[in-house]
Scaffold this motif. Structure first.
Motif, PDB file in Angstrom:
ATOM      1  N   TYR A  90       2.484   7.077   1.488  1.00  0.00           N
ATOM      2  CA  TYR A  90       3.807   6.475   1.401  1.00  0.00           C
ATOM      3  C   TYR A  90       3.794   4.960   1.215  1.00  0.00           C
ATOM      4  O   TYR A  90       4.780   4.401   0.732  1.00  0.00           O
ATOM      5  CB  TYR A  90       4.606   6.788   2.682  1.00  0.00           C
ATOM      6  N   ALA A  91       2.744   4.296   1.615  1.00  0.00           N
ATOM      7  CA  ALA A  91       2.752   2.831   1.648  1.00  0.00           C
ATOM      8  C   ALA A  91       2.833   2.241   0.244  1.00  0.00           C
ATOM      9  O   ALA A  91       1.982   2.527  -0.596  1.00  0.00           O
ATOM     10  CB  ALA A  91       1.501   2.312   2.350  1.00  0.00           C
ATOM     11  N   PRO A  92       3.843   1.406  -0.031  1.00  0.00           N
ATOM     12  CA  PRO A  92       3.907   0.719  -1.325  1.00  0.00           C
ATOM     13  C   PRO A  92       2.942  -0.464  -1.342  1.00  0.00           C
ATOM     14  O   PRO A  92       2.462  -0.909  -0.290  1.00  0.00           O
ATOM     15  CB  PRO A  92       5.364   0.235  -1.396  1.00  0.00           C
ATOM     16  N   LYS A  93       2.647  -0.944  -2.504  1.00  0.00           N
ATOM     17  CA  LYS A  93       1.760  -2.101  -2.623  1.00  0.00           C
ATOM     18  C   LYS A  93       2.580  -3.374  -2.482  1.00  0.00           C
ATOM     19  O   LYS A  93       3.071  -3.946  -3.445  1.00  0.00           O
ATOM     20  CB  LYS A  93       1.043  -2.075  -3.972  1.00  0.00           C
ATOM     21  N   ASN A  94       2.759  -3.808  -1.236  1.00  0.00           N
ATOM     22  CA  ASN A  94       3.502  -5.041  -0.969  1.00  0.00           C
ATOM     23  C   ASN A  94       2.822  -5.802   0.164  1.00  0.00           C
ATOM     24  O   ASN A  94       1.766  -5.393   0.666  1.00  0.00           O
ATOM     25  CB  ASN A  94       4.969  -4.731  -0.615  1.00  0.00           C
ATOM     26  N   ILE A  95       3.424  -6.892   0.577  1.00  0.00           N
ATOM     27  CA  ILE A  95       2.809  -7.757   1.578  1.00  0.00           C
ATOM     28  C   ILE A  95       2.729  -7.072   2.944  1.00  0.00           C
ATOM     29  O   ILE A  95       1.773  -7.290   3.702  1.00  0.00           O
ATOM     30  CB  ILE A  95       3.591  -9.092   1.670  1.00  0.00           C
ATOM     31  N   PHE A  96       3.715  -6.200   3.261  1.00  0.00           N
ATOM     32  CA  PHE A  96       3.677  -5.500   4.541  1.00  0.00           C
ATOM     33  C   PHE A  96       2.463  -4.579   4.626  1.00  0.00           C
ATOM     34  O   PHE A  96       1.749  -4.566   5.639  1.00  0.00           O
ATOM     35  CB  PHE A  96       4.958  -4.686   4.731  1.00  0.00           C
ATOM     36  N   THR A  97       2.203  -3.826   3.574  1.00  0.00           N
ATOM     37  CA  THR A  97       1.039  -2.946   3.548  1.00  0.00           C
ATOM     38  C   THR A  97      -0.252  -3.743   3.633  1.00  0.00           C
ATOM     39  O   THR A  97      -1.205  -3.343   4.317  1.00  0.00           O
ATOM     40  CB  THR A  97       1.045  -2.090   2.274  1.00  0.00           C
ATOM     41  N   SER A  98      -0.283  -4.874   2.962  1.00  0.00           N
ATOM     42  CA  SER A  98      -1.478  -5.723   3.017  1.00  0.00           C
ATOM     43  C   SER A  98      -1.726  -6.241   4.431  1.00  0.00           C
ATOM     44  O   SER A  98      -2.876  -6.307   4.888  1.00  0.00           O
ATOM     45  CB  SER A  98      -1.326  -6.901   2.051  1.00  0.00           C
ATOM     46  N   ILE A  99      -0.649  -6.592   5.137  1.00  0.00           N
ATOM     47  CA  ILE A  99      -0.785  -7.066   6.513  1.00  0.00           C
ATOM     48  C   ILE A  99      -1.302  -5.943   7.415  1.00  0.00           C
ATOM     49  O   ILE A  99      -2.164  -6.164   8.280  1.00  0.00           O
ATOM     50  CB  ILE A  99       0.563  -7.606   7.031  1.00  0.00           C
ATOM     51  N   VAL A 100      -0.772  -4.726   7.211  1.00  0.00           N
ATOM     52  CA  VAL A 100      -1.216  -3.586   8.012  1.00  0.00           C
ATOM     53  C   VAL A 100      -2.704  -3.330   7.787  1.00  0.00           C
ATOM     54  O   VAL A 100      -3.472  -3.136   8.746  1.00  0.00           O
ATOM     55  CB  VAL A 100      -0.394  -2.329   7.669  1.00  0.00           C
ATOM     56  N   ARG A 101      -3.122  -3.350   6.535  1.00  0.00           N
ATOM     57  CA  ARG A 101      -4.540  -3.116   6.236  1.00  0.00           C
ATOM     58  C   ARG A 101      -5.417  -4.228   6.810  1.00  0.00           C
ATOM     59  O   ARG A 101      -6.513  -3.961   7.326  1.00  0.00           O
ATOM     60  CB  ARG A 101      -4.752  -3.017   4.728  1.00  0.00           C
ATOM     61  N   MET A 102      -4.950  -5.460   6.730  1.00  0.00           N
ATOM     62  CA  MET A 102      -5.723  -6.565   7.281  1.00  0.00           C
ATOM     63  C   MET A 102      -5.822  -6.440   8.799  1.00  0.00           C
ATOM     64  O   MET A 102      -6.892  -6.714   9.385  1.00  0.00           O
ATOM     65  CB  MET A 102      -5.076  -7.900   6.906  1.00  0.00           C
ATOM     66  N   ALA A 103      -4.732  -6.014   9.444  1.00  0.00           N
ATOM     67  CA  ALA A 103      -4.759  -5.828  10.897  1.00  0.00           C
ATOM     68  C   ALA A 103      -5.766  -4.752  11.285  1.00  0.00           C
ATOM     69  O   ALA A 103      -6.494  -4.894  12.281  1.00  0.00           O
ATOM     70  CB  ALA A 103      -3.364  -5.455  11.398  1.00  0.00           C
ATOM     71  N   ILE A 104      -5.829  -3.679  10.521  1.00  0.00           N
ATOM     72  CA  ILE A 104      -6.794  -2.615  10.790  1.00  0.00           C
ATOM     73  C   ILE A 104      -8.216  -3.132  10.639  1.00  0.00           C
ATOM     74  O   ILE A 104      -9.098  -2.832  11.455  1.00  0.00           O
ATOM     75  CB  ILE A 104      -6.534  -1.412   9.857  1.00  0.00           C
TER      76      ILE A 104
END
Length: 295
Positions: A90-104
């Motif tokens: 479901y995750a779109p390619k935007n800044i929110f998804t990038s932040i989530v991946r970076m947090a992981i």
């Protein structure tokens, strides 16, 4: 001829490196098992530890390790499953998804002692939960969450897009396609990752020293009321795990047979982790054959 010679040399170097890794692993495992297995007995696995006398065992510590592991999986798996499905489907390619991946990524790279200190300051001190099983389970959840999330995401991404297209073509919604088509196909990889992660959590010590504590309280295995302080299921009691017990014996053990207890406990820990790895592969291969109808 020159290209063939270079290829042969490269393959031989890779084989030597692989063999070296195996030899180092066998040396470490052999040394621990040879020195520890002779001290393992039913009495050793079930009896309580002794602080100043010889003849103690690891029964309470072994139970605490298993109990903490189960609690950690109960807390972390639903969160990791939801995060993995979101990131994969479901995750779109935007800044929110990038932040989530970076947090992981940041969470997965944190040393376990840092996670333990964070759990100590937040749960033990700030929330006044004290050294307890619950504090340790939450700390291990932070430790296990990014690894499990990444495994679930990769397992879901490994499912061919043809499966998704087939589900949508049959009129299934996106959610039903994920839950009825994608998840069953990815289940072997997910379970393999869960079992391997369980082995890693089972052997964790640093995070639990600051959260679950370093003492093994006298618990009554005949009392299974989780609200009783003497119950093994009480979430607010301190719980010294097997890995913490090994560290404590080697750092400040005063019992006469400290070296024997340490060797036996280390062998038990290694055997359990090896069993986790073996079962992960057996379960994963069995589910894959069952779900894909392959032999």
């Amino acid at each position: 001829m020159k290209i063939k010679l270079q290829n042969k040399i490269a393959i031989n170097i890779i084989r030597i490196i692989a063999a070296l890794v195996v030899v180092i692993l066998l040396f470490l495992l052999g040394d621990i098992l040879i020195s520890g297995v002779p001290h393992i007995s039913w009495h050793f696995l079930t009896s309580a530890s002794q602080s100043f006398a010889s003849g103690g065992g690891i029964g309470v510590q072994l139970f605490n390790s298993i109990y903490l592991l189960l609690l950690t999986l109960i807390i972390s798996f639903p969160i990791s499953l939801g995060a993995g499905i979101f990131l994969s489907e479901y995750a779109p390619k935007n800044i929110f998804t990038s932040i989530v991946r970076m947090a992981i990524e940041v969470l997965s790279s944190l040393p376990s002692v840092v996670v333990g200190l964070f759990g100590f300051l937040l749960f033990v001190v700030q929330f006044q939960m004290g050294f307890s099983i619950l504090s340790g389970a939450i700390a291990l959840t932070f430790f296990n969450l990014p690894l499990l999330t990444r495994n679930i995401e990769e397992s879901l991404r490994a499912v061919p897009d043809l499966q998704r297209e087939a589900g949508m073509a049959l009129g299934l919604s996106k959610w039903r396609t994920v839950t009825r088509v994608i998840l069953p196909e990815a289940l072997p990889g997910i379970i393999t990752g869960v079992v391997l992660g369980a082995g890693r959590v089972f052997g964790e010590a640093a995070a639990l020293i600051y959260t679950a504590g370093q003492s093994a309280t006298n618990i009554d295995f005949g009392n299974w009321n989780p609200f009783n302080a003497a119950s093994p299921l009480n979430l607010m009691r301190p719980a010294e795990t097997l890995a913490v017990h090994i560290w404590k014996i080697n750092s400040e053990g005063v019992m006469p047979d400290a070296s024997a207890v340490s060797a036996g406990a280390s062998a038990v820990l290694i055997i359990v982790v090896l069993l986790f790895n073996i079962f992960a592969r057996i379960i994963g291969n069995s589910l894959y054959r069952k779900l894909t109808a392959t032999k």
